[in-house]
Design a protein around this motif. Structure first.
Motif, PDB file in Angstrom:
ATOM      1  N   HIS A   1       9.979   6.917   1.007  1.00  0.00           N
ATOM      2  CA  HIS A   1      10.404   5.798   0.166  1.00  0.00           C
ATOM      3  C   HIS A   1       9.671   5.774  -1.176  1.00  0.00           C
ATOM      4  CE1 HIS A   1      12.276   4.293   3.840  1.00  0.00           C
ATOM      5  NE2 HIS A   1      11.116   4.448   4.457  1.00  0.00           N
ATOM      6  N   ALA A   2       8.891   6.803  -1.459  1.00  0.00           N
ATOM      7  CA  ALA A   2       8.055   6.817  -2.661  1.00  0.00           C
ATOM      8  C   ALA A   2       8.867   7.115  -3.907  1.00  0.00           C
ATOM      9  CB  ALA A   2       6.936   7.838  -2.513  1.00  0.00           C
ATOM     10  N   VAL A   3       8.335   6.626  -5.021  1.00  0.00           N
ATOM     11  CA  VAL A   3       8.866   6.920  -6.348  1.00  0.00           C
ATOM     12  C   VAL A   3       7.765   7.672  -7.099  1.00  0.00           C
ATOM     13  CG1 VAL A   3       9.662   5.924  -8.525  1.00  0.00           C
ATOM     14  CG2 VAL A   3      10.342   4.886  -6.348  1.00  0.00           C
ATOM     15  N   PRO A   4       8.090   8.724  -7.848  1.00  0.00           N
ATOM     16  CA  PRO A   4       7.045   9.408  -8.616  1.00  0.00           C
ATOM     17  C   PRO A   4       6.216   8.418  -9.431  1.00  0.00           C
ATOM     18  CG  PRO A   4       9.074  10.655  -8.718  1.00  0.00           C
ATOM     19  CD  PRO A   4       9.411   9.364  -8.014  1.00  0.00           C
ATOM     20  N   GLY A   5       4.900   8.600  -9.377  1.00  0.00           N
ATOM     21  CA  GLY A   5       3.994   7.691 -10.065  1.00  0.00           C
ATOM     22  C   GLY A   5       3.382   6.646  -9.162  1.00  0.00           C
ATOM     23  N   ASP A   6       3.878   6.503  -7.920  1.00  0.00           N
ATOM     24  CA  ASP A   6       3.292   5.559  -6.973  1.00  0.00           C
ATOM     25  C   ASP A   6       1.882   5.997  -6.581  1.00  0.00           C
ATOM     26  OD1 ASP A   6       5.541   3.983  -6.947  1.00  0.00           O
ATOM     27  OD2 ASP A   6       6.252   4.653  -4.975  1.00  0.00           O
ATOM     28  N   VAL A   7       1.110   5.044  -6.059  1.00  0.00           N
ATOM     29  CA  VAL A   7      -0.231   5.323  -5.543  1.00  0.00           C
ATOM     30  C   VAL A   7      -0.244   4.991  -4.054  1.00  0.00           C
ATOM     31  CG1 VAL A   7      -2.683   4.744  -5.660  1.00  0.00           C
ATOM     32  CG2 VAL A   7      -1.306   4.804  -7.754  1.00  0.00           C
ATOM     33  N   LEU A   8      -0.481   5.986  -3.213  1.00  0.00           N
ATOM     34  CA  LEU A   8      -0.550   5.770  -1.771  1.00  0.00           C
ATOM     35  C   LEU A   8      -1.844   5.027  -1.441  1.00  0.00           C
ATOM     36  CD1 LEU A   8       0.693   6.318   1.034  1.00  0.00           C
ATOM     37  CD2 LEU A   8      -0.628   8.448   1.090  1.00  0.00           C
ATOM     38  N   VAL A   9      -1.709   3.841  -0.854  1.00  0.00           N
ATOM     39  CA  VAL A   9      -2.866   3.039  -0.453  1.00  0.00           C
ATOM     40  C   VAL A   9      -2.961   3.091   1.060  1.00  0.00           C
ATOM     41  CG1 VAL A   9      -3.954   0.771  -0.471  1.00  0.00           C
ATOM     42  CG2 VAL A   9      -2.626   1.540  -2.453  1.00  0.00           C
ATOM     43  N   VAL A  10      -3.997   3.736   1.566  1.00  0.00           N
ATOM     44  CA  VAL A  10      -4.153   3.996   2.993  1.00  0.00           C
ATOM     45  C   VAL A  10      -5.141   3.008   3.594  1.00  0.00           C
ATOM     46  CG1 VAL A  10      -4.911   5.665   4.719  1.00  0.00           C
ATOM     47  CG2 VAL A  10      -3.619   6.438   2.710  1.00  0.00           C
ATOM     48  N   ASP A  11      -4.689   2.303   4.612  1.00  0.00           N
ATOM     49  CA  ASP A  11      -5.528   1.342   5.324  1.00  0.00           C
ATOM     50  C   ASP A  11      -5.935   1.947   6.660  1.00  0.00           C
ATOM     51  OD1 ASP A  11      -6.599  -0.726   6.793  1.00  0.00           O
ATOM     52  OD2 ASP A  11      -4.906  -2.092   6.533  1.00  0.00           O
ATOM     53  N   ASP A  12      -7.202   2.376   6.751  1.00  0.00           N
ATOM     54  CA  ASP A  12      -7.736   2.820   8.042  1.00  0.00           C
ATOM     55  C   ASP A  12      -8.828   1.864   8.513  1.00  0.00           C
ATOM     56  OD1 ASP A  12      -7.621   4.504  10.256  1.00  0.00           O
ATOM     57  OD2 ASP A  12      -9.254   5.773   9.534  1.00  0.00           O
ATOM     58  N   GLY A  13      -8.745   0.629   8.031  1.00  0.00           N
ATOM     59  CA  GLY A  13      -9.682  -0.395   8.475  1.00  0.00           C
ATOM     60  C   GLY A  13     -11.120  -0.175   8.055  1.00  0.00           C
ATOM     61  N   GLY A  14     -11.341   0.703   7.075  1.00  0.00           N
ATOM     62  CA  GLY A  14     -12.704   0.982   6.646  1.00  0.00           C
ATOM     63  C   GLY A  14     -13.519   1.751   7.664  1.00  0.00           C
ATOM     64  N   ARG A  15     -12.851   2.412   8.595  1.00  0.00           N
ATOM     65  CA  ARG A  15     -13.558   3.113   9.673  1.00  0.00           C
ATOM     66  C   ARG A  15     -14.439   4.240   9.131  1.00  0.00           C
ATOM     67  NH1 ARG A  15      -9.979   3.720  15.108  1.00  0.00           N
ATOM     68  NH2 ARG A  15     -11.744   5.115  15.523  1.00  0.00           N
ATOM     69  N   ALA A  16     -15.622   4.376   9.746  1.00  0.00           N
ATOM     70  CA  ALA A  16     -16.580   5.396   9.316  1.00  0.00           C
ATOM     71  C   ALA A  16     -16.751   6.496  10.352  1.00  0.00           C
ATOM     72  CB  ALA A  16     -17.934   4.756   9.024  1.00  0.00           C
ATOM     73  N   ASP A  17     -15.895   6.499  11.403  1.00  0.00           N
ATOM     74  CA  ASP A  17     -16.053   7.475  12.476  1.00  0.00           C
ATOM     75  C   ASP A  17     -15.014   8.571  12.444  1.00  0.00           C
ATOM     76  OD1 ASP A  17     -14.007   5.681  13.068  1.00  0.00           O
ATOM     77  OD2 ASP A  17     -14.246   5.939  15.233  1.00  0.00           O
ATOM     78  N   ARG A  18     -14.101   8.549  11.449  1.00  0.00           N
ATOM     79  CA  ARG A  18     -13.064   9.570  11.399  1.00  0.00           C
ATOM     80  C   ARG A  18     -12.491   9.645   9.994  1.00  0.00           C
ATOM     81  NH1 ARG A  18      -8.096   6.482  14.597  1.00  0.00           N
ATOM     82  NH2 ARG A  18      -7.462   5.116  12.878  1.00  0.00           N
ATOM     83  N   ALA A  19     -11.954  10.796   9.661  1.00  0.00           N
ATOM     84  CA  ALA A  19     -11.193  10.941   8.425  1.00  0.00           C
ATOM     85  C   ALA A  19      -9.717  10.725   8.746  1.00  0.00           C
ATOM     86  CB  ALA A  19     -11.403  12.322   7.830  1.00  0.00           C
ATOM     87  N   CYS A  20      -8.981  10.173   7.793  1.00  0.00           N
ATOM     88  CA  CYS A  20      -7.555   9.926   8.032  1.00  0.00           C
ATOM     89  C   CYS A  20      -6.654  10.662   7.049  1.00  0.00           C
ATOM     90  CB  CYS A  20      -7.262   8.421   7.989  1.00  0.00           C
ATOM     91  SG  CYS A  20      -7.663   7.610   6.434  1.00  0.00           S
ATOM     92  N   VAL A  21      -7.220  11.219   5.975  1.00  0.00           N
ATOM     93  CA  VAL A  21      -6.436  11.964   4.985  1.00  0.00           C
ATOM     94  C   VAL A  21      -7.135  13.289   4.711  1.00  0.00           C
ATOM     95  CG1 VAL A  21      -5.674  12.059   2.579  1.00  0.00           C
ATOM     96  CG2 VAL A  21      -5.417   9.942   3.882  1.00  0.00           C
ATOM     97  N   GLY A  22      -6.354  14.360   4.726  1.00  0.00           N
ATOM     98  CA  GLY A  22      -6.879  15.679   4.408  1.00  0.00           C
ATOM     99  C   GLY A  22      -5.987  16.399   3.427  1.00  0.00           C
ATOM    100  N   ASP A  23      -6.129  17.710   3.388  1.00  0.00           N
ATOM    101  CA  ASP A  23      -5.449  18.478   2.350  1.00  0.00           C
ATOM    102  C   ASP A  23      -3.929  18.465   2.469  1.00  0.00           C
ATOM    103  OD1 ASP A  23      -5.615  19.988   4.681  1.00  0.00           O
ATOM    104  OD2 ASP A  23      -5.755  21.906   3.613  1.00  0.00           O
ATOM    105  N   LEU A  24      -3.391  18.477   3.684  1.00  0.00           N
ATOM    106  CA  LEU A  24      -1.938  18.552   3.828  1.00  0.00           C
ATOM    107  C   LEU A  24      -1.259  17.270   3.342  1.00  0.00           C
ATOM    108  CD1 LEU A  24      -1.527  20.373   7.262  1.00  0.00           C
ATOM    109  CD2 LEU A  24      -1.537  21.328   4.940  1.00  0.00           C
ATOM    110  N   VAL A  25      -1.859  16.125   3.657  1.00  0.00           N
ATOM    111  CA  VAL A  25      -1.302  14.854   3.164  1.00  0.00           C
ATOM    112  C   VAL A  25      -1.403  14.795   1.646  1.00  0.00           C
ATOM    113  CG1 VAL A  25      -1.618  12.344   3.125  1.00  0.00           C
ATOM    114  CG2 VAL A  25      -1.725  13.581   5.297  1.00  0.00           C
ATOM    115  N   ALA A  26      -2.534  15.214   1.110  1.00  0.00           N
ATOM    116  CA  ALA A  26      -2.702  15.186  -0.347  1.00  0.00           C
ATOM    117  C   ALA A  26      -1.712  16.125  -1.031  1.00  0.00           C
ATOM    118  CB  ALA A  26      -4.132  15.557  -0.720  1.00  0.00           C
ATOM    119  N   LEU A  27      -1.512  17.310  -0.459  1.00  0.00           N
ATOM    120  CA  LEU A  27      -0.580  18.260  -1.055  1.00  0.00           C
ATOM    121  C   LEU A  27       0.849  17.722  -1.000  1.00  0.00           C
ATOM    122  CD1 LEU A  27      -0.284  20.994  -2.389  1.00  0.00           C
ATOM    123  CD2 LEU A  27      -0.101  22.024  -0.114  1.00  0.00           C
TER     124      LEU A  27
END
Length: 232
Positions: free
Chosen positions: A65-91
């Motif tokens: 549903h994205a439009v070019p120029g949007d900013v993906l805002v990811v809510d992982d609850g501020g968790r410090a025990d895991r990563a939720c975004v890596g290279d494949l999502v960014a690419l």
């Protein structure tokens, strides 16, 4: 939206925070620990919210549903025990034309993120990904949180080396106008300082000390009288 992005490209989060106070818009900043993976990031665009529940499918669905120029805002609850975004999502986000990713949580694959070049801001890093998947909330693509603040498609996101700030799209033009005025005043003050006129001289600081003693005025009131822009 394109015109708004162009206006905000020359504004910092600090300018915008001061401008929000000036025009009466609540200041909604991301948690103070949020930083860009690469220094020098400057991100501006409409928020694309996504609540992370342990799987990247929510990000792929958001990108549908994205439009070019949007900013993906990811809510992982501020968790410090895991990563939720890596290279494949960014690419994938970069290929979709997004302006950047802002994460209330952690990222990984730092070297690859730097190579991809899409601005990413997060609370830090962890090599560990999610160990489990929870049911996706029904509003997972409608609202995300950055600390105490709720983010929706009705928000503009601005992010740089100082963090991220949210501005209601309905007030974004008013905030931008005030922020540009603050920016221009500060640039004039800095130029005058480099040319030999101290900041105390420019803001007539001795006059302020006299006025504070005689009339009890505050420094911000004095700055407004003399056209200063250090504080709001």
């Amino acid at each position: 939206m394109q015109e708004l992005r162009a206006i905000y490209r020359d504004l910092s989060t600090a300018h915008v925070a001061d401008a929000c106070m000036r025009v009466g818009v609540p200041v909604r900043c991301a948690p103070s620990g949020l930083h860009p993976v690469l220094p020098g990031a400057h991100v501006v665009g409409r928020a694309l919210p996504a609540q992370h529940s342990g799987s990247v499918d929510v990000f792929l669905e958001a990108l549908e549903h994205a439009v070019p120029g949007d900013v993906l805002v990811v809510d992982d609850g501020g968790r410090a025990d895991r990563a939720c975004v890596g290279d494949l999502v960014a690419l994938e986000a970069a290929r979709a034309g997004l302006a950047g990713i802002v994460i209330w949580g952690l990222h990984r694959d730092t070297r690859e993120l730097c190579e991809i070049g899409l601005p990413v801001l997060s609370l830090g890093t962890s090599p560990s990904g999610p160990a489990s998947v929870e049911p996706q909330p029904p509003d997972a693509l409608e609202v995300a949180r950055l600390g105490e603040h709720a983010v929706t498609r009705d928000d503009l996101v601005l992010a740089d080396d100082d963090g991220a700030i949210l501005v209601p799209l309905a007030r974004a033009s008013d905030v931008a106008e005030a922020a540009a005025s603050i920016r221009d005043t500060e640039r004039r003050q800095a130029a005058a300082m480099r040319a030999g006129t101290s900041l105390r001289e420019q803001v007539r600081f001795r006059d302020y000390l006299d006025a504070r003693r005689d009339r009890g005025i505050g420094f911000r009131e004095h700055l407004r009288d003399v056209g200063g822009a250090i504080e709001e």
